[in-house]
Motif scaffolding. Structure first.
Motif, PDB file in Angstrom:
ATOM      1  N   LYS A 123       0.872  -1.191   0.000  1.00  0.00           N
ATOM      2  CA  LYS A 123       0.000   0.000   0.000  1.00  0.00           C
ATOM      3  C   LYS A 123       0.901   1.230   0.000  1.00  0.00           C
ATOM      4  O   LYS A 123       1.896   1.284   0.725  1.00  0.00           O
ATOM      5  CB  LYS A 123      -0.851  -0.024   1.280  1.00  0.00           C
ATOM      6  CG  LYS A 123      -1.542   1.269   1.616  1.00  0.00           C
ATOM      7  CD  LYS A 123      -2.956   1.284   1.093  1.00  0.00           C
ATOM      8  CE  LYS A 123      -3.581   2.662   1.258  1.00  0.00           C
ATOM      9  NZ  LYS A 123      -5.015   2.653   0.972  1.00  0.00           N
ATOM     10  N   VAL A 124       0.545   2.213  -0.801  1.00  0.00           N
ATOM     11  CA  VAL A 124       1.324   3.451  -0.830  1.00  0.00           C
ATOM     12  C   VAL A 124       0.436   4.635  -0.461  1.00  0.00           C
ATOM     13  O   VAL A 124      -0.659   4.796  -1.009  1.00  0.00           O
ATOM     14  CB  VAL A 124       1.943   3.687  -2.232  1.00  0.00           C
ATOM     15  CG1 VAL A 124       2.593   5.067  -2.309  1.00  0.00           C
ATOM     16  CG2 VAL A 124       2.991   2.625  -2.554  1.00  0.00           C
ATOM     17  N   TYR A 125       0.914   5.419   0.508  1.00  0.00           N
ATOM     18  CA  TYR A 125       0.274   6.691   0.834  1.00  0.00           C
ATOM     19  C   TYR A 125       1.155   7.809   0.286  1.00  0.00           C
ATOM     20  O   TYR A 125       2.314   7.939   0.684  1.00  0.00           O
ATOM     21  CB  TYR A 125       0.136   6.873   2.350  1.00  0.00           C
ATOM     22  CG  TYR A 125      -0.794   5.892   3.002  1.00  0.00           C
ATOM     23  CD1 TYR A 125      -2.173   6.093   3.004  1.00  0.00           C
ATOM     24  CD2 TYR A 125      -0.294   4.752   3.632  1.00  0.00           C
ATOM     25  CE1 TYR A 125      -3.037   5.174   3.603  1.00  0.00           C
ATOM     26  CE2 TYR A 125      -1.144   3.830   4.235  1.00  0.00           C
ATOM     27  CZ  TYR A 125      -2.513   4.052   4.222  1.00  0.00           C
ATOM     28  OH  TYR A 125      -3.358   3.138   4.820  1.00  0.00           O
ATOM     29  N   ILE A 126       0.608   8.587  -0.635  1.00  0.00           N
ATOM     30  CA  ILE A 126       1.317   9.766  -1.139  1.00  0.00           C
ATOM     31  C   ILE A 126       0.808  10.970  -0.353  1.00  0.00           C
ATOM     32  O   ILE A 126      -0.384  11.283  -0.393  1.00  0.00           O
ATOM     33  CB  ILE A 126       1.029   9.983  -2.642  1.00  0.00           C
ATOM     34  CG1 ILE A 126       1.582   8.822  -3.474  1.00  0.00           C
ATOM     35  CG2 ILE A 126       1.619  11.321  -3.110  1.00  0.00           C
ATOM     36  CD1 ILE A 126       1.163   8.868  -4.950  1.00  0.00           C
ATOM     37  N   VAL A 127       1.702  11.605   0.390  1.00  0.00           N
ATOM     38  CA  VAL A 127       1.326  12.816   1.125  1.00  0.00           C
ATOM     39  C   VAL A 127       1.752  14.006   0.279  1.00  0.00           C
ATOM     40  O   VAL A 127       2.942  14.254   0.078  1.00  0.00           O
ATOM     41  CB  VAL A 127       2.008  12.882   2.506  1.00  0.00           C
ATOM     42  CG1 VAL A 127       1.615  14.167   3.206  1.00  0.00           C
ATOM     43  CG2 VAL A 127       1.631  11.677   3.341  1.00  0.00           C
ATOM     44  N   VAL A 133      -3.555  25.578  -5.382  1.00  0.00           N
ATOM     45  CA  VAL A 133      -4.620  24.574  -5.494  1.00  0.00           C
ATOM     46  C   VAL A 133      -4.623  24.002  -6.909  1.00  0.00           C
ATOM     47  O   VAL A 133      -4.709  24.749  -7.887  1.00  0.00           O
ATOM     48  CB  VAL A 133      -5.995  25.202  -5.157  1.00  0.00           C
ATOM     49  CG1 VAL A 133      -7.128  24.220  -5.440  1.00  0.00           C
ATOM     50  CG2 VAL A 133      -6.037  25.628  -3.685  1.00  0.00           C
ATOM     51  N   TYR A 134      -4.525  22.698  -7.008  1.00  0.00           N
ATOM     52  CA  TYR A 134      -4.462  22.028  -8.314  1.00  0.00           C
ATOM     53  C   TYR A 134      -5.529  20.951  -8.474  1.00  0.00           C
ATOM     54  O   TYR A 134      -5.871  20.568  -9.588  1.00  0.00           O
ATOM     55  CB  TYR A 134      -3.074  21.385  -8.521  1.00  0.00           C
ATOM     56  CG  TYR A 134      -1.952  22.376  -8.430  1.00  0.00           C
ATOM     57  CD1 TYR A 134      -1.449  23.001  -9.566  1.00  0.00           C
ATOM     58  CD2 TYR A 134      -1.414  22.729  -7.197  1.00  0.00           C
ATOM     59  CE1 TYR A 134      -0.435  23.940  -9.476  1.00  0.00           C
ATOM     60  CE2 TYR A 134      -0.402  23.663  -7.088  1.00  0.00           C
ATOM     61  CZ  TYR A 134       0.081  24.270  -8.229  1.00  0.00           C
ATOM     62  OH  TYR A 134       1.076  25.197  -8.143  1.00  0.00           O
ATOM     63  N   GLY A 135      -6.019  20.410  -7.345  1.00  0.00           N
ATOM     64  CA  GLY A 135      -7.006  19.323  -7.414  1.00  0.00           C
ATOM     65  C   GLY A 135      -6.391  18.063  -7.989  1.00  0.00           C
ATOM     66  O   GLY A 135      -5.189  17.839  -7.883  1.00  0.00           O
ATOM     67  N   GLU A 136      -7.246  17.248  -8.617  1.00  0.00           N
ATOM     68  CA  GLU A 136      -6.812  15.974  -9.208  1.00  0.00           C
ATOM     69  C   GLU A 136      -6.400  16.180 -10.659  1.00  0.00           C
ATOM     70  O   GLU A 136      -7.079  16.885 -11.393  1.00  0.00           O
ATOM     71  CB  GLU A 136      -7.983  14.977  -9.237  1.00  0.00           C
ATOM     72  CG  GLU A 136      -8.435  14.459  -7.905  1.00  0.00           C
ATOM     73  CD  GLU A 136      -7.622  13.252  -7.454  1.00  0.00           C
ATOM     74  OE1 GLU A 136      -7.068  12.550  -8.320  1.00  0.00           O
ATOM     75  OE2 GLU A 136      -7.539  13.053  -6.236  1.00  0.00           O
ATOM     76  N   ILE A 162      -3.062  11.594   0.245  1.00  0.00           N
ATOM     77  CA  ILE A 162      -3.507  12.484   1.317  1.00  0.00           C
ATOM     78  C   ILE A 162      -2.966  13.860   0.932  1.00  0.00           C
ATOM     79  O   ILE A 162      -1.749  14.056   0.862  1.00  0.00           O
ATOM     80  CB  ILE A 162      -2.934  12.051   2.691  1.00  0.00           C
ATOM     81  CG1 ILE A 162      -3.326  10.612   3.031  1.00  0.00           C
ATOM     82  CG2 ILE A 162      -3.342  13.046   3.785  1.00  0.00           C
ATOM     83  CD1 ILE A 162      -4.772  10.390   3.390  1.00  0.00           C
ATOM     84  N   ARG A 163      -3.860  14.782   0.658  1.00  0.00           N
ATOM     85  CA  ARG A 163      -3.433  16.045   0.047  1.00  0.00           C
ATOM     86  C   ARG A 163      -3.759  17.237   0.951  1.00  0.00           C
ATOM     87  O   ARG A 163      -4.869  17.344   1.470  1.00  0.00           O
ATOM     88  CB  ARG A 163      -4.145  16.208  -1.290  1.00  0.00           C
ATOM     89  CG  ARG A 163      -3.804  17.491  -2.041  1.00  0.00           C
ATOM     90  CD  ARG A 163      -4.626  17.628  -3.313  1.00  0.00           C
ATOM     91  NE  ARG A 163      -4.486  16.483  -4.191  1.00  0.00           N
ATOM     92  CZ  ARG A 163      -5.498  15.727  -4.602  1.00  0.00           C
ATOM     93  NH1 ARG A 163      -6.735  15.985  -4.231  1.00  0.00           N
ATOM     94  NH2 ARG A 163      -5.283  14.698  -5.392  1.00  0.00           N
ATOM     95  N   SER A 180      -8.660  18.924   6.889  1.00  0.00           N
ATOM     96  CA  SER A 180      -9.243  17.866   6.056  1.00  0.00           C
ATOM     97  C   SER A 180      -8.228  16.740   5.834  1.00  0.00           C
ATOM     98  O   SER A 180      -8.595  15.559   5.781  1.00  0.00           O
ATOM     99  CB  SER A 180      -9.813  18.437   4.767  1.00  0.00           C
ATOM    100  OG  SER A 180      -8.944  18.303   3.706  1.00  0.00           O
ATOM    101  N   ALA A 181      -6.923  17.060   5.761  1.00  0.00           N
ATOM    102  CA  ALA A 181      -5.917  15.996   5.604  1.00  0.00           C
ATOM    103  C   ALA A 181      -5.839  15.141   6.878  1.00  0.00           C
ATOM    104  O   ALA A 181      -5.808  13.905   6.802  1.00  0.00           O
ATOM    105  CB  ALA A 181      -4.552  16.611   5.282  1.00  0.00           C
ATOM    106  N   PHE A 182      -5.850  15.801   8.050  1.00  0.00           N
ATOM    107  CA  PHE A 182      -5.798  15.034   9.309  1.00  0.00           C
ATOM    108  C   PHE A 182      -7.055  14.172   9.466  1.00  0.00           C
ATOM    109  O   PHE A 182      -6.994  13.059   9.980  1.00  0.00           O
ATOM    110  CB  PHE A 182      -5.631  15.967  10.516  1.00  0.00           C
ATOM    111  CG  PHE A 182      -4.207  16.415  10.743  1.00  0.00           C
ATOM    112  CD1 PHE A 182      -3.194  15.475  10.974  1.00  0.00           C
ATOM    113  CD2 PHE A 182      -3.863  17.759  10.745  1.00  0.00           C
ATOM    114  CE1 PHE A 182      -1.874  15.870  11.188  1.00  0.00           C
ATOM    115  CE2 PHE A 182      -2.545  18.169  10.950  1.00  0.00           C
ATOM    116  CZ  PHE A 182      -1.556  17.221  11.175  1.00  0.00           C
TER     117      PHE A 182
END
Ligand SMILES: Cc1cc2nc3c(=O)[nH]c(=O)nc-3n(C[C@H](O)[C@H](O)[C@H](O)COP(=O)(O)O)c2cc1C
Length: 188
Positions: A123-127, A133-136, A162-163, A180-182
């Motif tokens: 599993k990879v979490y990208i922080v 602001v760029y969104g997806e 997690i952005r 919102s990230a926490f």
């Protein structure tokens, strides 16, 4: 369970991505106190850029480091990677890590049907932290894009971002992004 925790922000304790990656690791530890965590701090201990000497195995020390980094990546059940956006991409130190672990025959291979990842079982979490602001999937986002591409290329399909973005757009914007990230981390 082996956790590879990577940080790449140059900002030390003031870093958003470091606070969030640390919170993810703390959350994983809370769920399973027996996890083994290896921390790569790429700002404190940068990995030298890949060179032909290293690639060809002519630099014994650095080739050994490459092997160690590849094995560490393969062995990890979970990777938590703190990635600050620098000039639309990732830090050069994180890119240096990517260049060491993207190795044909170890983390991916080429077949008649195209490339196949060999490091998929994790599993990879990208922080992701960024000032704007760029969104997806923004066409000018080369930060989350390269990470998703590289992890996918090496076979990982279980990737969660997690952005925290807009963190340089005023105190309120940063506060909203952090909260919102926490919150997302609590649900891990
Ligand atoms: C050298 C540098 C380059 C940056 N480039 C960008 C950028 O291209 N776009 C952006 O939105 N923010 C940019 N920022 C702001 C960072 O992405 C933001 O401060 C983020 O919180 C960095 O992560 P950190 O807090 O973990 O260090 C840059 C910051 C620095 C120091």
């Amino acid at each position: 369970m082996k956790v590879l925790h990577i940080d790449s922000s140059i900002m030390g304790d003031a870093s958003v991505s470091r606070q969030l990656s640390q919170a993810i690791v703390a959350q994983l530890k809370q769920k399973d106190p027996a996890i083994q965590v290896q921390h790569l701090d790429l700002a404190a201990t940068p990995i030298p850029h890949l060179s032909a000497e290293i690639l060809m195995g002519h630099d014994e020390v650095q080739s050994a480091l490459s092997e160690q980094l590849v094995q560490q990546y393969l062995d990890a059940d979970v990777v938590v990677v703190g990635a600050a956006m620098y000039n639309f991409g990732v830090s050069s130190t994180l890119k240096a890590w990517i260049d060491r672990i993207s190795v044909a025959g170890r983390t991916f291979k080429y077949t008649e049907n195209g490339p196949v990842g060999l490091a998929g079982d994790k599993k990879v979490y990208i922080v992701s932290s960024r000032g704007g602001v760029y969104g997806e999937n923004s066409p000018v986002d080369f930060q989350e894009g390269i990470l998703k591409t590289v992890f996918t290329f090496t076979g990982v399909s279980n990737i969660e971002v997690i952005r925290a973005e807009g963190v340089n757009m005023g105190a309120e914007s940063k506060e909203t992004a952090m909260t919102s990230a926490f919150e997302a981390i609590k649900n891990i």
